[in-house]
Motif scaffolding. Structure first.
Motif, PDB file in Angstrom:
ATOM      1  N   VAL A  60       0.842  -1.206   0.000  1.00 39.84           N
ATOM      2  CA  VAL A  60       0.000   0.000   0.000  1.00 39.84           C
ATOM      3  C   VAL A  60       0.877   1.257   0.000  1.00 39.84           C
ATOM      4  O   VAL A  60       2.087   1.183   0.193  1.00 39.84           O
ATOM      5  N   CYS A  85      -3.960   2.724   2.544  1.00 38.77           N
ATOM      6  CA  CYS A  85      -4.296   2.080   3.817  1.00 38.77           C
ATOM      7  C   CYS A  85      -5.237   3.034   4.533  1.00 38.77           C
ATOM      8  O   CYS A  85      -4.833   4.142   4.883  1.00 38.77           O
ATOM      9  N   PRO A  86      -6.506   2.633   4.744  1.00 36.14           N
ATOM     10  CA  PRO A  86      -7.461   3.540   5.382  1.00 36.14           C
ATOM     11  C   PRO A  86      -6.960   4.076   6.726  1.00 36.14           C
ATOM     12  O   PRO A  86      -7.200   5.227   7.060  1.00 36.14           O
ATOM     13  N   ASN A 113       2.045   3.033   9.508  1.00 33.07           N
ATOM     14  CA  ASN A 113       0.832   3.183   8.680  1.00 33.07           C
ATOM     15  C   ASN A 113       0.287   4.601   8.844  1.00 33.07           C
ATOM     16  O   ASN A 113      -0.795   4.825   9.403  1.00 33.07           O
ATOM     17  N   CYS A 171      -7.137  -0.182  12.237  1.00 36.59           N
ATOM     18  CA  CYS A 171      -7.323  -0.874  10.959  1.00 36.59           C
ATOM     19  C   CYS A 171      -8.747  -1.412  10.858  1.00 36.59           C
ATOM     20  O   CYS A 171      -9.140  -2.267  11.657  1.00 36.59           O
ATOM     21  N   PRO A 172      -9.525  -0.941   9.874  1.00 40.82           N
ATOM     22  CA  PRO A 172     -10.912  -1.417   9.775  1.00 40.82           C
ATOM     23  C   PRO A 172     -11.004  -2.923   9.540  1.00 40.82           C
ATOM     24  O   PRO A 172     -11.982  -3.552   9.953  1.00 40.82           O
ATOM     25  N   THR A 173     -10.007  -3.486   8.886  1.00 41.01           N
ATOM     26  CA  THR A 173     -10.053  -4.931   8.590  1.00 41.01           C
ATOM     27  C   THR A 173      -9.884  -5.757   9.873  1.00 41.01           C
ATOM     28  O   THR A 173     -10.683  -6.657  10.163  1.00 41.01           O
ATOM     29  N   HIS A 174      -8.855  -5.450  10.642  1.00 50.55           N
ATOM     30  CA  HIS A 174      -8.604  -6.226  11.866  1.00 50.55           C
ATOM     31  C   HIS A 174      -9.600  -5.875  12.980  1.00 50.55           C
ATOM     32  O   HIS A 174      -9.993  -6.745  13.756  1.00 50.55           O
ATOM     33  N   CYS A 259      -8.164  -7.535   3.453  1.00 52.95           N
ATOM     34  CA  CYS A 259      -7.865  -6.116   3.216  1.00 52.95           C
ATOM     35  C   CYS A 259      -7.970  -5.870   1.711  1.00 52.95           C
ATOM     36  O   CYS A 259      -7.119  -6.334   0.937  1.00 52.95           O
ATOM     37  N   MET A 262      -4.887  -4.240   0.106  1.00 48.72           N
ATOM     38  CA  MET A 262      -3.767  -5.152  -0.145  1.00 48.72           C
ATOM     39  C   MET A 262      -4.094  -6.106  -1.297  1.00 48.72           C
ATOM     40  O   MET A 262      -3.216  -6.542  -2.020  1.00 48.72           O
TER      41      MET A 262
HETATM   42 FE1  SF4 Z   1      -4.122  -0.824   6.366  1.00 50.22          FE
HETATM   43 FE2  SF4 Z   1      -5.422  -2.687   7.737  1.00 50.22          FE
HETATM   44 FE3  SF4 Z   1      -5.023  -3.031   5.141  1.00 50.22          FE
HETATM   45 FE4  SF4 Z   1      -2.995  -3.195   6.872  1.00 50.22          FE
HETATM   46  S1  SF4 Z   1      -4.754  -4.576   6.729  1.00 50.22           S
HETATM   47  S2  SF4 Z   1      -3.010  -2.116   4.936  1.00 50.22           S
HETATM   48  S3  SF4 Z   1      -3.575  -1.628   8.372  1.00 50.22           S
HETATM   49  S4  SF4 Z   1      -6.265  -1.428   6.109  1.00 50.22           S
END
Ligand code: SF4
Ligand code: 13P
Length: 304
Positions: A60, A85-86, A113, A171-174, A259, A262
């Motif tokens: 990213v 990366c949000p 990040n 991190c919105p994903t985690h 993600c 990614m």
């Molecule tokens: Fe960003 Fe989360 Fe994706 Fe990592 S997994 S790049 S912290 S959004």
């Protein structure tokens, strides 16, 4: 078909003196053609030492910016320009400068990040694999940790001798994974070890057998005598581990641990970038770079 594209990429990168760096979340076919694959910390170290004149970052945007900051003499490309990366966009320099005024005796510790602009006001940068070590090592006792509240909470627990102020980014994903997800994965796989990235919520990391970066999780699983693992980070790691350790079983913590940023980069993006038909060259104002790289240099000094 995939092999043909990979062969073209391998030929072109050699011809054009290009180093391909891939974050561990990239697909298997990208990792296969990369000169180096690793977590954010390892990629930063490679950015400094790679001998090639051009770098293509498969990851990213902040990762490509980090390479440019550390190696301004190189041409640096982000293989797919939409991959951001949000979390890196959540806090800006103006807001954090105001917060800093409220806590003048706190060192700003910024997760890598973050944008280059935000890095200009950070005292030191950290990654998920180096954050505990660096927060312990820096001389400052008071730490304003930005932007990830989950990583910050995890580090705070490991470094009780320091005072932390945390802000609520992440991190919105985690962060969308909750305790129920963790408990149901553990119930479905009672013999599996539970390996978790520190970007997950505290109630999830509290249930983990191991907490670490993407590379940390992979190393742990590869070296472990256990045969089954629940993987609490982006689901690409499940597949990489399954290839590396065919005698072991890996289960995703959740099907939602994906993600999309990614996932945006494809093998064809890498080829297009090499052929001058895609990717984005990272261009950075020199004054901004000089200011922003200081906290990354400090990270490498303390993270060593
Ligand atoms: Fe960003 Fe989360 Fe994706 Fe990592 S997994 S790049 S912290 S959004
Ligand atoms: P790593 O420090 O494990 O590379 O994590 C980066 C990241 O973006 C995880 O979401």
């Amino acid at each position: 078909m995939i092999k043909d594209i990979q062969e073209k990429i391998l030929k072109l990168k050699k011809q054009n003196d290009v180093c391909i760096l891939a974050h561990s979340y990239m697909s298997e076919e990208i990792c296969e053609i990369a000169d180096f694959t690793g977590d954010s910390y390892a990629l930063s170290l490679k950015a400094k030492t790679a001998p090639q004149s051009t770098v293509i970052m498969c990851g990213v945007r902040f990762m490509a910016e980090t390479v440019k900051m550390l190696s301004p003499q190189k041409r640096v490309y982000l293989a797919n320009p939409v991959a951001g990366c949000p979390m890196a966009e959540q806090m800006d320099r103006e807001v954090i400068s105001e917060v800093k005024k409220m806590y003048p005796d706190y060192a700003i510790v910024a997760y890598i990040n973050t944008t280059a602009q935000l890095k200009t006001i950070a005292d030191v940068c950290v990654t998920s694999s180096s954050a505990v070590k660096i927060c312990r090592a820096i001389p400052e006792k008071n730490i304003l940790f930005i932007p990830d509240i989950n990583l910050g909470t995890y580090v705070k627990k490991q470094v009780p001798e320091k005072n932390f102020k945390l802000l609520s980014g992440g991190c919105p994903t985690h962060a969308k994974i909750d305790k129920e997800d963790a408990l149901s994965a553990k119930a479905a796989h009672p013999d599996a070890l539970f390996l978790v990235h520190p970007e997950c919520r505290p109630e999830v990391t509290a249930l983990a057998d191991y907490v670490g970066s993407t590379s940390g999780i992979m190393d742990f699983a590869e070296k472990s005598d256990y045969k089954e693992f629940i993987i609490g980070t982006e689901n690409s790691i499940v597949q990489h581990l399954q290839f590396k350790c065919p005698d072991k079983n890996f289960y995703p913590l959740s099907k939602d641990l994906v993600c999309h940023n990614m996932k945006a980069t494809t093998l064809v993006d890498v080829l297009n970038c090499l052929e001058g038909k895609g990717g984005e060259e990272i261009v950075m104002d020199e004054e901004l770079r000089v200011q922003a790289v200081k906290c990354i240099d400090k990270m490498i000094e303390y993270g060593g």
